[in-house]
Design a protein around this motif. Structure first.
Motif, PDB file in Angstrom:
ATOM      1  N   SER A 183       0.863  -1.174   0.000  1.00  0.00           N
ATOM      2  CA  SER A 183       0.000   0.000   0.000  1.00  0.00           C
ATOM      3  C   SER A 183       0.900   1.224   0.000  1.00  0.00           C
ATOM      4  CB  SER A 183      -0.897  -0.001   1.242  1.00  0.00           C
ATOM      5  OG  SER A 183      -1.679   1.171   1.303  1.00  0.00           O
ATOM      6  N   VAL A 184       0.621   2.151  -0.904  1.00  0.00           N
ATOM      7  CA  VAL A 184       1.453   3.345  -1.059  1.00  0.00           C
ATOM      8  C   VAL A 184       0.584   4.589  -0.908  1.00  0.00           C
ATOM      9  CG1 VAL A 184       2.969   4.635  -2.620  1.00  0.00           C
ATOM     10  CG2 VAL A 184       3.059   2.145  -2.582  1.00  0.00           C
ATOM     11  N   VAL A 185       1.096   5.570  -0.181  1.00  0.00           N
ATOM     12  CA  VAL A 185       0.428   6.849   0.023  1.00  0.00           C
ATOM     13  C   VAL A 185       1.330   7.949  -0.490  1.00  0.00           C
ATOM     14  CG1 VAL A 185      -0.438   8.496   1.721  1.00  0.00           C
ATOM     15  CG2 VAL A 185      -0.887   6.067   2.024  1.00  0.00           C
ATOM     16  N   ALA A 186       0.783   8.846  -1.314  1.00  0.00           N
ATOM     17  CA  ALA A 186       1.518  10.024  -1.784  1.00  0.00           C
ATOM     18  C   ALA A 186       0.535  11.196  -1.823  1.00  0.00           C
ATOM     19  CB  ALA A 186       2.119   9.777  -3.163  1.00  0.00           C
ATOM     20  N   ASN A 187       0.617  12.053  -0.820  1.00  0.00           N
ATOM     21  CA  ASN A 187      -0.310  13.176  -0.693  1.00  0.00           C
ATOM     22  C   ASN A 187       0.457  14.496  -0.669  1.00  0.00           C
ATOM     23  OD1 ASN A 187      -2.261  11.195  -0.351  1.00  0.00           O
ATOM     24  ND2 ASN A 187      -2.372  11.448   1.872  1.00  0.00           N
ATOM     25  N   ARG A 188      -0.150  15.497  -1.283  1.00  0.00           N
ATOM     26  CA  ARG A 188       0.429  16.837  -1.256  1.00  0.00           C
ATOM     27  C   ARG A 188      -0.683  17.865  -1.227  1.00  0.00           C
ATOM     28  NH1 ARG A 188       1.417  21.464  -3.587  1.00  0.00           N
ATOM     29  NH2 ARG A 188       3.486  22.431  -3.482  1.00  0.00           N
ATOM     30  N   SER A 189      -0.502  18.914  -0.438  1.00  0.00           N
ATOM     31  CA  SER A 189      -1.446  20.027  -0.428  1.00  0.00           C
ATOM     32  C   SER A 189      -0.717  21.296  -0.040  1.00  0.00           C
ATOM     33  CB  SER A 189      -2.595  19.771   0.548  1.00  0.00           C
ATOM     34  OG  SER A 189      -2.130  19.698   1.873  1.00  0.00           O
ATOM     35  N   ASP A 190      -1.196  22.409  -0.542  1.00  0.00           N
ATOM     36  CA  ASP A 190      -0.652  23.709  -0.168  1.00  0.00           C
ATOM     37  C   ASP A 190      -1.209  24.118   1.186  1.00  0.00           C
ATOM     38  OD1 ASP A 190       0.761  23.958  -2.577  1.00  0.00           O
ATOM     39  OD2 ASP A 190      -0.975  24.822  -3.597  1.00  0.00           O
ATOM     40  N   GLU A 191      -0.474  24.954   1.899  1.00  0.00           N
ATOM     41  CA  GLU A 191      -0.969  25.512   3.140  1.00  0.00           C
ATOM     42  C   GLU A 191      -2.050  26.546   2.824  1.00  0.00           C
ATOM     43  OE1 GLU A 191      -2.187  26.473   6.516  1.00  0.00           O
ATOM     44  OE2 GLU A 191      -0.710  24.853   6.387  1.00  0.00           O
ATOM     45  N   TYR A 192      -3.233  26.382   3.432  1.00  0.00           N
ATOM     46  CA  TYR A 192      -4.346  27.272   3.103  1.00  0.00           C
ATOM     47  C   TYR A 192      -4.268  28.614   3.821  1.00  0.00           C
ATOM     48  CZ  TYR A 192      -6.395  25.372   7.445  1.00  0.00           C
ATOM     49  OH  TYR A 192      -6.622  24.983   8.744  1.00  0.00           O
ATOM     50  N   TYR A 193      -3.393  28.744   4.803  1.00  0.00           N
ATOM     51  CA  TYR A 193      -3.115  30.056   5.389  1.00  0.00           C
ATOM     52  C   TYR A 193      -2.157  30.829   4.479  1.00  0.00           C
ATOM     53  CZ  TYR A 193      -5.349  30.396   9.969  1.00  0.00           C
ATOM     54  OH  TYR A 193      -6.271  30.563  10.983  1.00  0.00           O
ATOM     55  N   LYS A 194      -2.308  32.138   4.425  1.00  0.00           N
ATOM     56  CA  LYS A 194      -1.452  32.995   3.624  1.00  0.00           C
ATOM     57  C   LYS A 194      -0.619  33.888   4.532  1.00  0.00           C
ATOM     58  CE  LYS A 194      -3.296  31.333  -0.091  1.00  0.00           C
ATOM     59  NZ  LYS A 194      -2.541  30.340  -0.903  1.00  0.00           N
ATOM     60  N   LEU A 195       0.504  34.333   4.020  1.00  0.00           N
ATOM     61  CA  LEU A 195       1.358  35.235   4.774  1.00  0.00           C
ATOM     62  C   LEU A 195       0.832  36.655   4.708  1.00  0.00           C
ATOM     63  CD1 LEU A 195       4.850  33.869   3.687  1.00  0.00           C
ATOM     64  CD2 LEU A 195       3.829  33.707   5.960  1.00  0.00           C
ATOM     65  N   ALA A 196       0.738  37.309   5.857  1.00  0.00           N
ATOM     66  CA  ALA A 196       0.327  38.716   5.902  1.00  0.00           C
ATOM     67  C   ALA A 196       1.486  39.587   5.424  1.00  0.00           C
ATOM     68  CB  ALA A 196      -0.072  39.097   7.323  1.00  0.00           C
ATOM     69  N   ASP A 197       1.166  40.807   5.066  1.00  0.00           N
ATOM     70  CA  ASP A 197       2.192  41.720   4.560  1.00  0.00           C
ATOM     71  C   ASP A 197       3.290  41.980   5.583  1.00  0.00           C
ATOM     72  OD1 ASP A 197       0.770  41.917   2.216  1.00  0.00           O
ATOM     73  OD2 ASP A 197      -0.273  43.763   2.778  1.00  0.00           O
ATOM     74  N   SER A 198       2.952  41.858   6.865  1.00  0.00           N
ATOM     75  CA  SER A 198       3.931  42.150   7.906  1.00  0.00           C
ATOM     76  C   SER A 198       4.932  41.013   8.117  1.00  0.00           C
ATOM     77  CB  SER A 198       3.216  42.440   9.232  1.00  0.00           C
ATOM     78  OG  SER A 198       2.354  41.376   9.572  1.00  0.00           O
ATOM     79  N   SER A 199       4.717  39.869   7.499  1.00  0.00           N
ATOM     80  CA  SER A 199       5.637  38.751   7.656  1.00  0.00           C
ATOM     81  C   SER A 199       6.817  38.891   6.698  1.00  0.00           C
ATOM     82  CB  SER A 199       4.927  37.420   7.389  1.00  0.00           C
ATOM     83  OG  SER A 199       5.869  36.359   7.394  1.00  0.00           O
ATOM     84  N   PRO A 200       8.040  38.678   7.180  1.00  0.00           N
ATOM     85  CA  PRO A 200       9.201  38.744   6.291  1.00  0.00           C
ATOM     86  C   PRO A 200       9.412  37.473   5.471  1.00  0.00           C
ATOM     87  CG  PRO A 200       9.919  38.269   8.524  1.00  0.00           C
ATOM     88  CD  PRO A 200       8.432  38.479   8.591  1.00  0.00           C
TER      89      PRO A 200
END
Length: 818
Positions: A250-267
């Motif tokens: 049995s093989v598992v291969a999963n990928r997903s993007d992080e649904y949170y986004k970076l705010a403008d104040s984050s470097p």
């Protein structure tokens, strides 16, 4: 009664099976009693005598291979009317039994329903069962069932809900909320399970069974593409090598993007995606009709942002002074890239023997965990605190676990089998879990420790000030790196037994007990500190080692249950059971030696009934329960207090509740279901507790007696409507389900509350029977209800992450061979 049961079985077989919909609104595994008659405990073939009809099913072992075949038949015959709700077979008591004949409240899931509902990880189960919480913090699972659980997210504290995969106990919660592979079924056992599942099952048990190798070539592919760049793939292939040896992978291969986004104040420029890669190889050798061996090698690698992301949603006074600002919904301004990467390897060997008037089973397993993590502790763009290794060069967590379980069970050939069923066994665990090390990084101290800064002299900052002062007033210290080390060695050995005596056809009396002896030692505990000088030079400040500590505890967990069958397809029962959760140590201390946490014990009382009415077209189950928790282990998080993550004991807490479920086969392929739970919980005696004041600074000596237990909703419910309609060359199957939760507190202080919310999900699938191909379109959280996966009070404020908003996509299921 036996004739009536046989007659009903014949009619059910002639009518053909219909997918059973659980109260979750998804099809559940169905097994006819006849299908289970020649199988062995928990998945081994046997050459036993034919089984008795349905009421005798409790003494008949079942194989997962039989369950798989039955599931395929159910799927192919969807939409064919049955005379009633089919039976579900579970192994909650280490032998195959009809779910309606087990005097325990259980929710069961199978591979088909998991695929249909898109349940690709354990955390997805949380919205399928009332009064169950399966969330995570820092990618450590946080599990509650019926109000009993733990918010602990470090390996030095144990789960309150025991998790077993193919009979192997998984005591470390890291990664448990991640991907599932090829699953045969999942059983959720509600309430303490101290007798048969043992240590750390005060809230219940999760029993996961993966698919075994099959004697014929068969395979399956499950795929999903959905919002937020999610692409999941699961493949299962199985078949014979020689007559007596078969294999599966049995093989598992999963990928997903992080649904949170970076705010403008984050470097930061980006957040890491979530990636799971894993494989499970099994070999099954059956040289005779009375013996088989199943070897399994399992490995999964997870790389995730997940709940390693700690957005600051409500800065404290300290956080505001440091420059922290509240993160908008679905955004974060962290300045340290969060990640939680882990590797888990497991090898196991299961031996099933049937030498005659008893069955014997041995399960040997070895687990190896390695985890790296990095988290922004202040949850903001403020340059203050983080923990983990920025360059992924330090191993934060390492665990090695060896377990051995032996079971001896009665079977149909055992003397007195008609009136008495029994199991005896033993369990051994040896584990070493530790931080090697766990790094903490404090930055911006040239601003934080200025004389005119109105910060209180909290223990950690006061200690750091003393260390820095020793360097001289002219040394420009901008930060301090702290490496916490500490390992916990556990040796646990227990013996258990359970027997059910049936003096009459309608009466069962069950007695059980488990005696456990456990030794835990904390060693290599210490703290190393180094100053970060302007210009990135490092100067060692201090290296402290703490002495080894050992605790030894013995625990006795009894069980008694009486069940009565007043009519056909009706069961009433009453039970008492005790369960035990291990004592431990607070390892992650920055200003003091590790401190001891008392064991947690639970006494639970339950009364309930299960019934299939109106020619088994209506299922009504209900239970009332009371759980008394002694020395409940509760978590308190504070970096500046010097303890970082502290586990405390609430002397006494209670949970009272009632639950019910109804399944109604309305007509043909139309089925409705509803399940609900009402809880009333409180800390009866919880003094000298850690908490936070109105300004957000940590405090001690608080009295939380009378508060509601964390993560305990007063009312929660699920309901669903499902329909199967045959069409040309296939079956059309739409469905909708609704989950409601009236809210709960995230903390013992009852200062952080999740308001009430609901989740509305819908799906429509088409099964093209000539190809065994199912396509499903789905939409989850249709109304984009906002609710938090977690909210946790830190020194700099409240960190919290919202669950995904509306999510939609397509699933594909294709079966071949066989």
């Amino acid at each position: 009664m036996k004739k009536r049961n046989a007659r009903a079985l014949i009619l059910a077989t002639l009518a053909g099976p219909l997918p059973l919909m659980t109260p979750l609104g998804v099809p559940a595994q169905m097994e006819s009693p006849a299908a289970a008659s020649d199988a062995s405990p928990d998945g081994a073939a046997t050459a036993g005598t034919p089984s008795e009809p349905e009421q005798e099913l409790g003494s008949i072992p079942v194989s997962s291979g039989e369950a798989q075949a039955s599931g395929e038949e159910i799927k192919r015959s969807a939409g064919v009317e049955s005379i009633g709700i089919e039976e579900v077979v579970v192994t909650a008591q280490k032998r195959a039994e009809s779910i309606q004949s087990v005097p325990i409240s259980i929710s069961a899931f199978t591979s088909e329903q998991l695929a249909t509902q898109g349940v690709s990880n354990s955390a997805s189960l949380a919205t399928k069962i009332p009064a169950m919480s399966f969330d995570s913090v820092a990618n450590f699972a946080i599990i509650y069932i019926r109000g009993v659980g733990t918010d602990a997210f470090l390996p030095s504290a144990d789960l309150s809900v025991a998790t077993y995969i193919d009979g192997v106990n998984f005591p470390i919660s890291f990664g448990l909320a991640r991907a599932l592979g090829s699953i045969e079924r999942i059983e959720i056992l509600k309430g303490p399970q101290g007798t048969l599942f043992g240590r750390n099952s005060t809230g219940g048990a999760i029993n996961i069974v993966t698919r075994d190798p099959t004697p014929d070539f068969t395979g399956e592919y499950n795929g999903q593409a959905s919002r937020f760049g999610e692409f999941d793939n699961r493949v299962f292939v199985s078949g014979p090598i020689v007559d007596t040896l078969s294999a599966s992978i049995s093989v598992v291969a999963n990928r997903s993007d992080e649904y949170y986004k970076l705010a403008d104040s984050s470097p930061l420029e980006s957040l890491n995606p979530n990636i799971d890669l894993g494989a499970n190889l099994k070999l099954k050798w059956a040289p005779t009709d009375w013996f088989e061996a199943i070897g399994s090698g399992f490995y999964i690698s997870s790389k995730a942002t997940g709940t390693a992301l700690l957005p600051n949603v409500q800065p404290s006074t300290l956080g505001a002074l440091l420059g922290a600002r509240a993160s908008p919904d679905y955004q974060t301004s962290v300045n340290v890239k969060p990640y939680s990467n882990g590797d888990l390897g497991v090898g196991s060997l299961t031996l099933n023997g049937h030498p005659g008037p008893f069955d014997i089973k041995s399960i040997t397993a070895y687990q190896d965990y390695r985890a790296y993590a990095n988290q922004d502790f202040d949850g903001s763009s403020a340059n203050f605190a983080s923990f983990g290794s920025v360059d992924d060069s330090k191993l934060a967590l390492k665990a090695r676990i060896f377990t051995q379980e032996l079971q001896i069970l009665s079977n149909d050939d055992t003397w007195g089998a008609e009136h008495f069923k029994w199991i005896v066994g033993g369990f051994f665990l040896h584990s070493v879990t530790g931080f090697v090390p766990l790094p903490f990084n404090l930055a911006g101290l040239d601003n934080v420790l200025q004389p005119d800064n109105p910060l209180p002299q909290v223990p950690l900052l006061a200690t750091i000030t003393d260390l820095i002062t020793a360097l001289g007033s002219n040394v420009p210290v901008t930060g301090v790196n702290l490496d916490v080390t500490g390992s916990l060695k556990t040796t646990s050995i227990s013996g258990f037994m359970q027997g059910t005596y049936s003096p009459l056809d309608w009466l069962d009396i069950t007695l059980g007990a488990r005696l456990q002896h456990e030794k835990r030692t904390v060693f290599d505990a210490g703290l190393a500190a180094e100053a970060v000088i302007l210009g990135a030079d490092l100067v060692n400040l201090q290296a402290t080692s703490y002495p080894e500590q050992t605790t030894v505890k013995t625990n006795f967990s009894p069980k008694i249950s009486v069940s009565v069958k007043p009519a056909e397809h009706v069961l009433t029962y009453a039970s008492y059971q005790r369960a035990f959760k291990s004592g431990s140590f607070n390892i992650v201390n920055l200003t003091s030696a590790p401190t001891y946490i008392k064991p947690e014990t639970v006494d639970a009382f339950e009364a309930g009934f299960k019934s299939d009415l109106f020619n088994r077209r209506l299922r009504v189950n209900a239970a009332a329960f009371e759980t008394i928790i002694h020395d409940q282990q509760v978590q308190f998080v504070s970096l500046t207090s010097g303890g970082v993550v502290n586990f405390e004991n609430a002397k006494k807490a209670t949970v009272k509740g009632v639950e019910g479920e109804v399944i109604w086969q309305i007509a043909g392929g139309l089925q409705a279901n509803v399940g609900a739970t009402y809880l009333k919980s409180r800390y009866n005696d919880f003094t000298d507790a850690g908490g936070y004041n109105a300004a957000g600074f940590s405090t001690t000596g608080n009295n939380f007696s009378g508060n509601t237990i964390a993560r305990n909703p007063k009312f929660s419910a699920v309901t669903g409507l499902n329909y199967s309609q045959p069409v040309d060359d296939g079956v059309f199957e739409p469905g909708v389900d609704l989950y409601y939760n009236d809210g709960y507190y995230f903390d013992a202080q009852n200062s952080i509350r999740q308001d009430s919310f609901y989740l509305l999900n819908a799906r429509a699938s088409y099964l093209y029977t000539p190809w065994d191909l199912r396509l499903t379109a789905f939409c989850d959280n249709i109304t984009s209800q906002k609710h938090y996966i977690y909210e946790t009070q830190f020194d700099t404020g409240i960190a919290g992450k919202l669950a995904q908003p509306v999510t939609y996509g397509l699933r594909i299921n294709y079966q071949f061979g066989g």
